[in-house]
Design an enzyme around this catalytic site. Structure first.
Site, short mmCIF file in Angstrom:
data_model
loop_
_atom_site.label_atom_id
_atom_site.label_comp_id
_atom_site.label_asym_id
_atom_site.label_seq_id
_atom_site.Cartn_x
_atom_site.Cartn_y
_atom_site.Cartn_z
N ARG A 96 -23.09 -32.07 -29.61
CA ARG A 96 -23.90 -32.99 -29.62
C ARG A 96 -24.44 -33.20 -30.95
O ARG A 96 -24.74 -32.14 -31.89
CB ARG A 96 -25.22 -32.46 -28.86
CG ARG A 96 -26.17 -33.67 -28.71
CD ARG A 96 -27.16 -33.39 -27.52
NE ARG A 96 -28.03 -32.13 -27.90
CZ ARG A 96 -29.32 -31.83 -27.21
NH1 ARG A 96 -29.57 -32.19 -26.15
NH2 ARG A 96 -29.81 -30.66 -27.75
N THR A 154 -28.92 -37.57 -33.70
CA THR A 154 -28.76 -38.77 -32.58
C THR A 154 -28.68 -37.96 -30.97
O THR A 154 -29.27 -38.67 -30.27
CB THR A 154 -27.81 -39.49 -32.73
OG1 THR A 154 -26.61 -38.92 -32.40
CG2 THR A 154 -27.79 -40.22 -34.02
N ASP A 164 -31.06 -22.15 -24.05
CA ASP A 164 -29.82 -22.58 -24.36
C ASP A 164 -29.00 -22.05 -23.60
O ASP A 164 -28.66 -20.70 -23.45
CB ASP A 164 -29.39 -22.59 -25.80
CG ASP A 164 -28.08 -23.15 -26.34
OD1 ASP A 164 -26.99 -22.55 -25.41
OD2 ASP A 164 -28.01 -24.23 -26.85
N ASP A 215 -25.96 -20.17 -25.24
CA ASP A 215 -26.08 -19.06 -25.73
C ASP A 215 -26.32 -17.97 -24.74
O ASP A 215 -26.28 -16.82 -25.02
CB ASP A 215 -27.43 -19.16 -26.71
CG ASP A 215 -27.15 -19.95 -28.01
OD1 ASP A 215 -25.91 -20.09 -28.36
OD2 ASP A 215 -27.86 -20.43 -28.53
#
Length: 213
Positions: A108, A112, A204, A207
């Site tokens: 990603r 943006t 996350d 993670d």
């Protein structure tokens, strides 16, 4: 945020909700988090795979020979979106051990938040398989839409998408972009924040699954 629920299943099962609550807890360690992701994927998969096609085959029991149903056609495919989607694969394979596994790699853009492909490998013939795409988090929906785009470009048709938690923004985007797929969500969260993280979310997922920062 309004959207039709025709092709969306949002789970209410107490076991799924309980396990998602433990996932959210920042004190939950890597080992337990990883195990919970697999367990939730298996519980969700039980429902998501209820329409797998069956055919009667002949089996000899200790008593007699009979015709009995087994999964028909080409083996299904599980396609995780790397890397967090890998955490859900074993949960699906526990239900269908013969399933093939493909991979889609996306990253990603930090500015943006749009996805870019760096890897796509799918089992062949993909067009003859039931395909389950996995990603624990459906945030902006960009990665999910891109992954389904890639699968369709390779000929995939019968596609299901599974996410453990989702933001309304991402669910709406995926549903509008691909109204022909079935979408399965463990819990629909409140919203995305300014950094495109799901709130309240669970941090996350990649993670926390792999113990990285």
């Amino acid at each position: 945020m309004d959207f039709s629920m025709d092709n969306v299943t949002i789970f209410t099962h107490p076991l799924i909700q309980h396990k998602i609550s433990i996932l959210r807890d920042k004190r939950t360690g890597t080992n337990e988090f990883r195990a919970l992701i697999e367990e939730i994927a298996m519980l969700m998969g039980f429902e998501a795979l209820r329409d797998l096609p069956l055919q009667d085959v002949e089996v000899e029991t200790p008593i007699e020979t009979c015709m009995t149903p087994m999964i028909a056609g080409k083996k299904m495919a599980v396609v995780p979106i790397l890397r967090a989607g890998l955490g859900m694969v074993n949960g699906i394979l526990a239900l269908v051990p013969s399933a093939k596994v493909g991979h889609i790699g996306l990253y990603r853009d930090e500015v943006t938040h749009e996805p870019h492909e760096y890897y796509c490998k799918l089992p062949s013939p993909i067009e003859q398989r039931t395909i389950v795409v996995t990603d624990p988090m459906l945030a902006t929906g960009g990665s999910a839409v891109a992954a389904v785009d890639f699968i369709k470009q390779h000929g995939g048709r019968n596609i299901k998408f599974m996410a453990i938690i989702a933001a309304p923004e991402g669910l709406k985007r995926l549903q509008e972009s691909h109204p022909d797929i079935q979408i399965y969500i463990g819990h629909l969260d409140r919203q995305l924040n300014e950094n495109a993280y799901i709130c309240p979310g669970l941090g996350d997922a990649g993670d926390r699954i792999f113990g990285t920062k």
